[in-house]
Design an enzyme around this catalytic site. Sequence first.
Site, PDB file in Angstrom:
ATOM      1  N   ASP A   1       0.822  -1.192   0.000  1.00  0.00           N
ATOM      2  CA  ASP A   1       0.000   0.000   0.000  1.00  0.00           C
ATOM      3  C   ASP A   1       0.870   1.261   0.000  1.00  0.00           C
ATOM      4  OD1 ASP A   1      -2.599   1.181   0.146  1.00  0.00           O
ATOM      5  OD2 ASP A   1      -2.239   1.624   2.257  1.00  0.00           O
TER       6      ASP A   1
ATOM      7  N   GLU B   1       0.974  -0.554  -5.193  1.00  0.00           N
ATOM      8  CA  GLU B   1      -0.238   0.261  -5.128  1.00  0.00           C
ATOM      9  C   GLU B   1       0.163   1.687  -5.472  1.00  0.00           C
ATOM     10  OE1 GLU B   1      -2.345   3.120  -4.279  1.00  0.00           O
ATOM     11  OE2 GLU B   1      -1.930   2.668  -2.180  1.00  0.00           O
TER      12      GLU B   1
ATOM     13  N   ASP C   1     -11.570   0.604  -0.445  1.00  0.00           N
ATOM     14  CA  ASP C   1     -11.796   2.005  -0.083  1.00  0.00           C
ATOM     15  C   ASP C   1     -12.823   2.694  -0.978  1.00  0.00           C
ATOM     16  OD1 ASP C   1     -10.111   2.177   2.123  1.00  0.00           O
ATOM     17  OD2 ASP C   1      -8.357   2.701   0.922  1.00  0.00           O
TER      18      ASP C   1
END
Length: 496
Positions: free
Chosen positions: A296, A343, A394
Amino acid sequence: MSGPSSLARSAGILLHPTSLPGGGIGDVGPSARRFADLLGEMELQWWQMLPVNPTGYGDSPYQSPSTFAGNPLLISLEDLVEDDLLSPADIAADFDDASVDFETVIPWKHDLLGRATARFASRPPTESYEAFLDTNLATWLDEFSVFMALKRAHGMQPWWEWYRSLRQRQPDALRHARDRLADAIEAVRIEQYLFDRQFRRLRGHCQANGIRLIGDIPIFVAHDSVDVWAHPELYLLDAEQRPTVVAGVPPDYFSPTGQRWGNPLYDWSRHEITDFTWWTERLRRSIGLFDQVRIDHFRGFVASWHIPAFEPTAVRGKWVPAPGEELFTRLRSEFEDLPVIAEDLGVITPDVENLRDTFDLPGMKVLQFGFGTESAHSLDAFTERVVAYTGTHDNDTSRGWFESDDPDREPERHTAMTVLDTDGSDFAWDLIAALFGSVASVAIVPLQDVLSLGSESRMNTPGSEAGNWRWRFAWEMLSDDLVARVAELVRQTHRA
Protein backbone atom coordinates in the site's frame (compact mmCIF):
# COMPACT_ATOMS: atom_id res chain seq x y z
CA MET A 1 1.65 -14.60 -11.33
CA SER A 2 4.32 -16.35 -9.35
CA GLY A 3 6.32 -13.16 -9.68
CA PRO A 4 6.26 -9.87 -11.58
CA SER A 5 8.02 -11.30 -14.61
CA SER A 6 5.21 -13.77 -15.34
CA LEU A 7 1.87 -11.95 -15.29
CA ALA A 8 -0.47 -14.53 -16.78
CA ARG A 9 -3.91 -13.49 -17.96
CA SER A 10 -6.17 -14.33 -15.02
CA ALA A 11 -8.85 -13.04 -12.65
CA GLY A 12 -9.89 -13.17 -9.03
CA ILE A 13 -12.03 -11.86 -6.18
CA LEU A 14 -11.24 -9.33 -3.46
CA LEU A 15 -12.77 -10.50 -0.18
CA HIS A 16 -11.45 -10.19 3.35
CA PRO A 17 -11.98 -13.35 5.48
CA THR A 18 -13.98 -11.37 8.06
CA SER A 19 -16.71 -11.02 5.39
CA LEU A 20 -17.23 -14.80 5.17
CA PRO A 21 -20.44 -16.23 6.71
CA GLY A 22 -20.75 -17.87 10.11
CA GLY A 23 -19.48 -17.51 13.66
CA GLY A 24 -20.04 -13.80 14.25
CA ILE A 25 -16.99 -12.98 12.14
CA GLY A 26 -15.52 -14.73 9.13
CA ASP A 27 -12.35 -16.78 9.60
CA VAL A 28 -9.84 -18.96 7.75
CA GLY A 29 -11.50 -22.28 8.54
CA PRO A 30 -14.23 -24.31 6.80
CA SER A 31 -16.07 -21.30 5.37
CA ALA A 32 -12.85 -20.02 3.79
CA ARG A 33 -12.16 -23.43 2.29
CA ARG A 34 -15.71 -23.54 0.95
CA PHE A 35 -15.21 -20.12 -0.64
CA ALA A 36 -12.00 -21.36 -2.28
CA ASP A 37 -14.03 -24.23 -3.75
CA LEU A 38 -16.47 -21.69 -5.22
CA LEU A 39 -13.60 -19.68 -6.70
CA GLY A 40 -12.48 -22.87 -8.40
CA GLU A 41 -16.00 -23.42 -9.77
CA MET A 42 -15.90 -19.86 -11.11
CA GLU A 43 -12.60 -20.76 -12.86
CA LEU A 44 -10.86 -17.89 -11.06
CA GLN A 45 -7.20 -18.01 -10.02
CA TRP A 46 -6.81 -15.34 -7.33
CA TRP A 47 -8.20 -14.56 -3.90
CA GLN A 48 -7.10 -11.17 -2.63
CA MET A 49 -7.39 -10.28 1.07
CA LEU A 50 -6.80 -7.20 3.18
CA PRO A 51 -4.01 -7.40 5.80
CA VAL A 52 -4.48 -10.46 8.05
CA ASN A 53 -2.59 -8.89 10.95
CA PRO A 54 -4.29 -8.17 14.31
CA THR A 55 -6.58 -5.16 14.09
CA GLY A 56 -6.11 -2.01 16.12
CA TYR A 57 -7.78 1.40 16.20
CA GLY A 58 -11.24 1.37 14.62
CA ASP A 59 -11.01 -2.39 13.98
CA SER A 60 -8.94 -1.50 10.93
CA PRO A 61 -6.62 -4.11 9.41
CA TYR A 62 -4.42 -1.15 8.42
CA GLN A 63 -3.78 -0.14 12.07
CA SER A 64 -2.18 -3.22 13.59
CA PRO A 65 -0.14 -3.87 16.75
CA SER A 66 2.17 -6.01 14.59
CA THR A 67 3.13 -6.21 10.93
CA PHE A 68 4.24 -9.83 11.41
CA ALA A 69 1.54 -11.45 13.57
CA GLY A 70 -1.73 -13.00 12.45
CA ASN A 71 -5.15 -11.84 13.60
CA PRO A 72 -6.50 -14.20 16.29
CA LEU A 73 -10.05 -13.17 15.33
CA LEU A 74 -9.50 -15.07 12.07
CA ILE A 75 -8.87 -18.36 13.88
CA SER A 76 -11.63 -20.85 13.12
CA LEU A 77 -13.45 -22.08 16.20
CA GLU A 78 -14.80 -25.01 14.20
CA ASP A 79 -11.26 -26.15 13.46
CA LEU A 80 -10.44 -25.81 17.17
CA VAL A 81 -13.33 -28.16 17.90
CA GLU A 82 -11.86 -30.56 15.34
CA ASP A 83 -8.54 -30.31 17.22
CA ASP A 84 -10.32 -31.09 20.53
CA LEU A 85 -9.33 -27.70 21.92
CA LEU A 86 -12.98 -26.60 22.22
CA SER A 87 -16.28 -28.43 22.35
CA PRO A 88 -19.31 -27.83 20.10
CA ALA A 89 -21.12 -26.43 23.13
CA ASP A 90 -18.31 -23.91 23.66
CA ILE A 91 -18.84 -22.26 20.30
CA ALA A 92 -22.65 -22.28 20.24
CA ALA A 93 -23.75 -18.66 19.92
CA ASP A 94 -26.43 -16.66 18.13
CA PHE A 95 -25.10 -13.76 16.05
CA ASP A 96 -26.64 -11.56 13.41
CA ASP A 97 -24.36 -12.51 10.56
CA ALA A 98 -25.42 -9.60 8.33
CA SER A 99 -22.40 -7.66 9.60
CA VAL A 100 -19.56 -8.00 12.08
CA ASP A 101 -20.53 -6.73 15.53
CA PHE A 102 -16.97 -6.18 16.77
CA GLU A 103 -18.10 -4.95 20.18
CA THR A 104 -19.76 -8.30 20.87
CA VAL A 105 -17.58 -10.68 18.87
CA ILE A 106 -14.16 -9.60 20.16
CA PRO A 107 -14.65 -10.38 23.88
CA TRP A 108 -16.63 -13.55 23.08
CA LYS A 109 -13.98 -14.91 20.76
CA HIS A 110 -11.04 -13.88 22.95
CA ASP A 111 -12.61 -15.78 25.83
CA LEU A 112 -12.91 -18.92 23.70
CA LEU A 113 -9.36 -18.55 22.41
CA GLY A 114 -8.23 -18.29 26.04
CA ARG A 115 -9.88 -21.63 26.78
CA ALA A 116 -8.34 -23.21 23.69
CA THR A 117 -4.82 -21.99 24.38
CA ALA A 118 -5.07 -23.15 28.01
CA ARG A 119 -6.03 -26.64 26.85
CA PHE A 120 -3.23 -26.65 24.31
CA ALA A 121 -0.73 -25.52 26.95
CA SER A 122 -1.82 -28.32 29.30
CA ARG A 123 -0.69 -30.93 26.81
CA PRO A 124 2.84 -31.93 25.77
CA PRO A 125 4.08 -29.58 23.03
CA THR A 126 3.76 -30.95 19.50
CA GLU A 127 6.59 -31.14 17.00
CA SER A 128 4.82 -28.66 14.73
CA TYR A 129 4.48 -26.15 17.58
CA GLU A 130 8.17 -26.49 18.43
CA ALA A 131 9.04 -26.02 14.76
CA PHE A 132 6.85 -22.89 14.61
CA LEU A 133 8.68 -21.44 17.61
CA ASP A 134 12.08 -22.28 16.12
CA THR A 135 11.16 -20.50 12.89
CA ASN A 136 9.56 -17.36 14.31
CA LEU A 137 10.67 -16.61 17.88
CA ALA A 138 13.89 -14.81 17.07
CA THR A 139 12.55 -12.65 14.24
CA TRP A 140 9.22 -11.42 15.65
CA LEU A 141 7.23 -13.82 17.84
CA ASP A 142 9.12 -13.34 21.11
CA GLU A 143 8.80 -9.54 21.03
CA PHE A 144 5.16 -9.71 19.96
CA SER A 145 4.13 -12.18 22.65
CA VAL A 146 5.69 -10.04 25.39
CA PHE A 147 4.16 -6.89 23.91
CA MET A 148 0.65 -8.33 23.73
CA ALA A 149 0.86 -9.84 27.21
CA LEU A 150 1.84 -6.41 28.53
CA LYS A 151 -0.95 -4.69 26.59
CA ARG A 152 -3.52 -7.08 28.00
CA ALA A 153 -2.11 -6.59 31.51
CA HIS A 154 -2.49 -2.83 31.01
CA GLY A 155 -6.10 -3.02 29.81
CA MET A 156 -4.98 -2.59 26.17
CA GLN A 157 -3.58 0.89 26.86
CA PRO A 158 -1.06 2.12 24.28
CA TRP A 159 2.50 1.25 25.21
CA TRP A 160 3.57 4.87 25.78
CA GLU A 161 1.17 4.97 28.76
CA TRP A 162 2.97 2.09 30.52
CA TYR A 163 5.59 2.62 33.24
CA ARG A 164 8.68 4.32 31.90
CA SER A 165 10.80 1.24 32.60
CA LEU A 166 8.58 -0.81 30.28
CA ARG A 167 8.21 1.94 27.69
CA GLN A 168 11.95 2.10 27.44
CA ARG A 169 12.40 -1.68 27.59
CA GLN A 170 14.77 -1.60 30.55
CA PRO A 171 16.23 -5.13 30.95
CA ASP A 172 15.25 -5.60 34.61
CA ALA A 173 11.66 -4.51 33.92
CA LEU A 174 11.39 -6.86 30.96
CA ARG A 175 12.78 -9.79 32.94
CA HIS A 176 10.26 -9.17 35.69
CA ALA A 177 7.45 -8.92 33.13
CA ARG A 178 8.47 -12.18 31.48
CA ASP A 179 8.37 -13.97 34.84
CA ARG A 180 5.11 -12.39 35.95
CA LEU A 181 3.33 -12.86 32.62
CA ALA A 182 4.81 -16.20 31.54
CA ASP A 183 1.44 -17.89 31.04
CA ALA A 184 0.00 -14.92 29.11
CA ILE A 185 3.10 -14.81 26.89
CA GLU A 186 2.76 -18.50 26.13
CA ALA A 187 -0.93 -18.02 25.32
CA VAL A 188 -0.06 -15.40 22.70
CA ARG A 189 2.48 -17.75 21.13
CA ILE A 190 -0.08 -20.54 20.96
CA GLU A 191 -2.65 -18.19 19.37
CA GLN A 192 -0.13 -17.30 16.69
CA TYR A 193 0.66 -20.97 16.11
CA LEU A 194 -3.03 -21.79 15.71
CA PHE A 195 -3.53 -18.93 13.26
CA ASP A 196 -0.44 -19.93 11.29
CA ARG A 197 -1.45 -23.58 11.10
CA GLN A 198 -4.99 -22.80 10.00
CA PHE A 199 -3.89 -20.24 7.43
CA ARG A 200 -1.39 -22.65 5.89
CA ARG A 201 -4.11 -25.29 5.73
CA LEU A 202 -6.27 -22.78 3.84
CA ARG A 203 -3.42 -21.94 1.50
CA GLY A 204 -2.85 -25.62 0.77
CA HIS A 205 -6.57 -26.05 0.06
CA CYS A 206 -6.46 -23.06 -2.29
CA GLN A 207 -3.44 -24.43 -4.13
CA ALA A 208 -5.24 -27.74 -4.62
CA ASN A 209 -8.02 -25.74 -6.32
CA GLY A 210 -5.62 -23.74 -8.48
CA ILE A 211 -6.22 -20.61 -6.37
CA ARG A 212 -3.38 -18.31 -5.35
CA LEU A 213 -3.54 -15.75 -2.55
CA ILE A 214 -2.78 -12.02 -2.71
CA GLY A 215 -1.97 -10.34 0.60
CA ASP A 216 -1.64 -6.69 1.59
CA ILE A 217 1.21 -4.85 3.33
CA PRO A 218 0.52 -1.31 4.60
CA ILE A 219 3.70 0.70 4.01
CA PHE A 220 3.52 2.38 7.44
CA VAL A 221 3.00 0.89 10.89
CA ALA A 222 0.89 1.99 13.82
CA HIS A 223 2.57 3.92 16.64
CA ASP A 224 0.89 1.58 19.13
CA SER A 225 2.67 -1.47 17.76
CA VAL A 226 5.41 -3.85 18.78
CA ASP A 227 7.27 -2.70 15.68
CA VAL A 228 7.77 0.77 17.17
CA TRP A 229 8.03 -0.31 20.83
CA ALA A 230 10.71 -2.92 20.13
CA HIS A 231 12.62 -0.96 17.46
CA PRO A 232 12.16 2.78 18.18
CA GLU A 233 15.48 3.52 16.52
CA LEU A 234 13.92 2.72 13.13
CA TYR A 235 11.44 5.62 13.40
CA LEU A 236 11.57 9.39 13.73
CA LEU A 237 10.74 9.75 17.43
CA ASP A 238 11.69 12.22 20.17
CA ALA A 239 13.33 11.40 23.53
CA GLU A 240 9.93 10.34 24.92
CA GLN A 241 9.41 8.02 21.92
CA ARG A 242 6.68 10.18 20.44
CA PRO A 243 6.67 10.82 16.68
CA THR A 244 8.29 14.06 15.64
CA VAL A 245 6.59 13.82 12.25
CA VAL A 246 3.66 11.71 11.06
CA ALA A 247 2.52 10.31 7.74
CA GLY A 248 -0.21 11.56 5.44
CA VAL A 249 -0.78 13.12 2.05
CA PRO A 250 -0.89 16.80 1.08
CA PRO A 251 -3.97 18.85 0.20
CA ASP A 252 -5.50 18.00 -3.16
CA TYR A 253 -8.72 18.32 -5.13
CA PHE A 254 -10.49 15.91 -2.78
CA SER A 255 -9.32 17.43 0.53
CA PRO A 256 -8.23 21.05 1.05
CA THR A 257 -6.39 20.07 4.26
CA GLY A 258 -4.94 16.79 2.99
CA GLN A 259 -4.97 13.60 5.04
CA ARG A 260 -3.17 13.26 8.37
CA TRP A 261 -2.84 9.52 9.01
CA GLY A 262 -0.75 9.86 12.15
CA ASN A 263 1.62 6.92 11.59
CA PRO A 264 5.25 7.40 12.63
CA LEU A 265 7.68 7.74 9.75
CA TYR A 266 10.79 5.71 9.11
CA ASP A 267 14.28 6.85 9.93
CA TRP A 268 15.55 5.51 6.63
CA SER A 269 19.18 6.15 7.55
CA ARG A 270 18.89 3.54 10.31
CA HIS A 271 17.22 1.08 7.98
CA GLU A 272 20.10 1.52 5.54
CA ILE A 273 22.66 0.92 8.32
CA THR A 274 20.95 -2.40 9.13
CA ASP A 275 20.86 -3.36 5.43
CA PHE A 276 17.04 -3.14 5.54
CA THR A 277 16.82 -6.24 7.72
CA TRP A 278 13.43 -5.31 9.17
CA TRP A 279 11.91 -4.88 5.71
CA THR A 280 13.52 -8.08 4.47
CA GLU A 281 12.03 -10.07 7.33
CA ARG A 282 8.67 -8.35 6.91
CA LEU A 283 8.44 -9.39 3.27
CA ARG A 284 9.72 -12.88 4.07
CA ARG A 285 6.90 -13.36 6.57
CA SER A 286 4.29 -12.12 4.07
CA ILE A 287 5.35 -14.31 1.19
CA GLY A 288 5.45 -17.23 3.59
CA LEU A 289 1.66 -16.84 3.74
CA PHE A 290 0.78 -15.39 0.33
CA ASP A 291 1.74 -15.96 -3.29
CA GLN A 292 1.74 -12.24 -4.06
CA VAL A 293 1.54 -9.12 -1.89
CA ARG A 294 0.25 -5.65 -2.61
CA ILE A 295 2.26 -2.90 -0.90
CA ASP A 296 0.00 0.00 0.00
CA HIS A 297 1.09 3.60 -0.77
CA PHE A 298 4.03 2.57 -2.95
CA ARG A 299 4.94 6.19 -3.64
CA GLY A 300 6.18 6.40 -0.04
CA PHE A 301 9.29 4.49 -1.13
CA VAL A 302 10.27 7.50 -3.26
CA ALA A 303 9.16 10.27 -0.91
CA SER A 304 6.79 10.62 2.04
CA TRP A 305 4.74 13.61 3.16
CA HIS A 306 6.21 14.51 6.57
CA ILE A 307 3.75 16.39 8.78
CA PRO A 308 5.03 17.91 12.04
CA ALA A 309 3.37 15.88 14.79
CA PHE A 310 1.91 18.99 16.45
CA GLU A 311 0.06 20.03 13.28
CA PRO A 312 -3.67 19.16 13.31
CA THR A 313 -3.89 18.82 9.51
CA ALA A 314 -1.63 17.77 6.64
CA VAL A 315 -1.31 21.28 5.21
CA ARG A 316 2.12 22.16 6.63
CA GLY A 317 3.96 19.02 5.60
CA LYS A 318 6.81 18.53 3.15
CA TRP A 319 8.06 15.82 0.85
CA VAL A 320 11.11 13.95 2.17
CA PRO A 321 12.95 11.48 -0.09
CA ALA A 322 13.13 7.76 0.73
CA PRO A 323 15.74 5.22 -0.47
CA GLY A 324 13.35 3.12 -2.53
CA GLU A 325 15.94 1.99 -5.06
CA GLU A 326 18.35 0.86 -2.35
CA LEU A 327 15.56 -0.96 -0.48
CA PHE A 328 14.25 -2.83 -3.51
CA THR A 329 17.77 -3.68 -4.65
CA ARG A 330 18.22 -5.36 -1.26
CA LEU A 331 14.85 -7.11 -1.50
CA ARG A 332 15.62 -8.30 -5.03
CA SER A 333 18.91 -9.76 -3.82
CA GLU A 334 17.00 -11.72 -1.17
CA PHE A 335 13.92 -12.62 -3.24
CA GLU A 336 14.94 -12.98 -6.86
CA ASP A 337 11.41 -12.91 -8.25
CA LEU A 338 9.78 -10.18 -6.16
CA PRO A 339 6.10 -11.15 -5.71
CA VAL A 340 5.00 -7.52 -5.19
CA ILE A 341 2.15 -5.43 -6.61
CA ALA A 342 2.81 -1.68 -6.33
CA GLU A 343 -0.24 0.26 -5.13
CA ASP A 344 0.47 3.32 -7.27
CA LEU A 345 -2.86 5.11 -6.97
CA GLY A 346 -3.25 8.84 -6.49
CA VAL A 347 -0.96 11.54 -7.91
CA ILE A 348 2.00 9.53 -9.15
CA THR A 349 5.15 11.31 -10.34
CA PRO A 350 7.66 10.01 -12.91
CA ASP A 351 10.16 9.01 -10.19
CA VAL A 352 7.55 6.69 -8.65
CA GLU A 353 6.84 5.13 -12.04
CA ASN A 354 10.57 4.75 -12.60
CA LEU A 355 11.04 2.87 -9.30
CA ARG A 356 8.10 0.60 -10.12
CA ASP A 357 9.36 -0.12 -13.63
CA THR A 358 13.02 -0.51 -12.67
CA PHE A 359 12.08 -3.50 -10.54
CA ASP A 360 9.45 -4.74 -13.02
CA LEU A 361 6.59 -4.47 -10.54
CA PRO A 362 2.99 -4.42 -11.76
CA GLY A 363 0.99 -1.35 -10.79
CA MET A 364 -2.74 -0.91 -10.24
CA LYS A 365 -5.66 0.51 -12.19
CA VAL A 366 -9.16 1.13 -10.79
CA LEU A 367 -11.87 1.32 -13.43
CA GLN A 368 -14.20 3.38 -11.24
CA PHE A 369 -11.63 6.16 -11.54
CA GLY A 370 -11.55 5.81 -15.32
CA PHE A 371 -14.42 8.00 -16.44
CA GLY A 372 -13.09 11.45 -15.56
CA THR A 373 -11.28 13.78 -17.91
CA GLU A 374 -8.05 12.24 -19.26
CA SER A 375 -8.05 9.68 -16.49
CA ALA A 376 -5.00 7.49 -16.05
CA HIS A 377 -7.46 4.73 -15.12
CA SER A 378 -9.47 4.70 -18.34
CA LEU A 379 -9.62 1.47 -20.29
CA ASP A 380 -7.43 3.05 -22.96
CA ALA A 381 -4.69 3.57 -20.36
CA PHE A 382 -4.59 -0.09 -19.32
CA THR A 383 -1.54 -2.17 -20.18
CA GLU A 384 -0.69 -5.81 -19.62
CA ARG A 385 1.60 -4.83 -16.74
CA VAL A 386 -1.20 -3.92 -14.35
CA VAL A 387 -3.50 -5.54 -11.83
CA ALA A 388 -6.85 -3.91 -12.56
CA TYR A 389 -9.92 -3.57 -10.32
CA THR A 390 -13.50 -2.40 -10.67
CA GLY A 391 -12.96 -0.85 -7.22
CA THR A 392 -11.04 -1.47 -4.01
CA HIS A 393 -11.96 -1.80 -0.34
CA ASP A 394 -11.80 2.00 -0.08
CA ASN A 395 -14.22 2.59 -2.95
CA ASP A 396 -17.98 2.59 -2.96
CA THR A 397 -19.39 -0.53 -4.60
CA SER A 398 -19.74 -0.13 -8.37
CA ARG A 399 -23.52 -0.13 -8.18
CA GLY A 400 -23.37 2.35 -5.30
CA TRP A 401 -20.99 4.55 -7.30
CA PHE A 402 -23.30 4.55 -10.31
CA GLU A 403 -26.50 5.14 -8.33
CA SER A 404 -25.07 7.96 -6.21
CA ASP A 405 -27.17 11.12 -6.17
CA ASP A 406 -24.04 13.29 -6.10
CA PRO A 407 -24.58 15.80 -8.95
CA ASP A 408 -20.80 16.15 -9.42
CA ARG A 409 -20.72 12.52 -10.53
CA GLU A 410 -23.20 12.99 -13.36
CA PRO A 411 -20.56 13.71 -16.07
CA GLU A 412 -18.58 10.62 -15.08
CA ARG A 413 -21.74 8.52 -15.00
CA HIS A 414 -22.63 9.74 -18.50
CA THR A 415 -19.13 8.92 -19.74
CA ALA A 416 -19.32 5.47 -18.19
CA MET A 417 -22.62 4.72 -19.92
CA THR A 418 -21.18 5.87 -23.23
CA VAL A 419 -17.90 3.98 -22.92
CA LEU A 420 -19.59 0.79 -21.73
CA ASP A 421 -22.53 1.20 -24.11
CA THR A 422 -25.04 0.52 -21.35
CA ASP A 423 -28.25 1.87 -19.91
CA GLY A 424 -26.90 1.20 -16.41
CA SER A 425 -29.53 -1.36 -15.43
CA ASP A 426 -26.78 -3.90 -14.63
CA PHE A 427 -23.92 -1.49 -14.15
CA ALA A 428 -21.70 -3.57 -11.82
CA TRP A 429 -21.63 -6.41 -14.31
CA ASP A 430 -21.09 -4.01 -17.22
CA LEU A 431 -18.00 -2.83 -15.38
CA ILE A 432 -16.86 -6.39 -14.62
CA ALA A 433 -17.26 -7.39 -18.27
CA ALA A 434 -15.21 -4.39 -19.40
CA LEU A 435 -12.53 -5.15 -16.82
CA PHE A 436 -12.27 -8.82 -17.77
CA GLY A 437 -12.20 -7.92 -21.45
CA SER A 438 -9.42 -5.38 -21.00
CA VAL A 439 -5.72 -5.95 -21.79
CA ALA A 440 -4.82 -5.98 -18.08
CA SER A 441 -3.17 -9.27 -17.24
CA VAL A 442 -4.91 -9.62 -13.87
CA ALA A 443 -8.49 -8.52 -13.17
CA ILE A 444 -9.73 -8.40 -9.55
CA VAL A 445 -13.32 -7.71 -8.53
CA PRO A 446 -14.66 -7.09 -5.00
CA LEU A 447 -17.29 -9.71 -4.22
CA GLN A 448 -19.81 -6.91 -3.62
CA ASP A 449 -19.64 -6.09 -7.33
CA VAL A 450 -20.13 -9.71 -8.36
CA LEU A 451 -23.24 -9.63 -6.16
CA SER A 452 -24.33 -6.23 -7.61
CA LEU A 453 -24.71 -4.74 -4.12
CA GLY A 454 -25.20 -1.07 -3.31
CA SER A 455 -23.49 1.41 -1.02
CA GLU A 456 -24.85 -0.29 2.09
CA SER A 457 -22.31 -3.06 1.42
CA ARG A 458 -19.26 -0.80 1.21
CA MET A 459 -16.28 -2.13 3.19
CA ASN A 460 -14.59 1.15 4.15
CA THR A 461 -15.14 4.88 3.78
CA PRO A 462 -11.78 6.66 4.20
CA GLY A 463 -11.92 9.47 6.72
CA SER A 464 -14.83 7.98 8.66
CA GLU A 465 -14.20 6.42 12.06
CA ALA A 466 -17.27 4.22 12.54
CA GLY A 467 -19.11 1.48 10.69
CA ASN A 468 -16.21 0.22 8.60
CA TRP A 469 -14.85 -3.31 7.98
CA ARG A 470 -18.19 -4.90 8.96
CA TRP A 471 -19.72 -6.11 5.69
CA ARG A 472 -20.52 -9.82 5.30
CA PHE A 473 -22.25 -11.94 2.69
CA ALA A 474 -24.48 -15.01 2.95
CA TRP A 475 -23.98 -18.23 1.02
CA GLU A 476 -27.37 -17.98 -0.67
CA MET A 477 -26.18 -14.82 -2.41
CA LEU A 478 -23.74 -16.91 -4.45
CA SER A 479 -26.30 -18.89 -6.42
CA ASP A 480 -25.37 -21.61 -8.90
CA ASP A 481 -26.45 -19.30 -11.73
CA LEU A 482 -24.16 -16.52 -10.51
CA VAL A 483 -21.20 -18.89 -10.15
CA ALA A 484 -21.84 -20.12 -13.70
CA ARG A 485 -22.11 -16.52 -14.95
CA VAL A 486 -18.65 -15.71 -13.59
CA ALA A 487 -17.16 -18.88 -15.06
CA GLU A 488 -18.65 -18.12 -18.48
CA LEU A 489 -17.21 -14.60 -18.46
CA VAL A 490 -13.79 -15.97 -17.46
CA ARG A 491 -13.88 -18.32 -20.46
CA GLN A 492 -15.18 -15.67 -22.87
CA THR A 493 -12.39 -13.25 -21.93
CA HIS A 494 -9.70 -15.96 -21.96
CA ARG A 495 -8.85 -15.58 -18.29
CA ALA A 496 -9.23 -19.28 -17.45
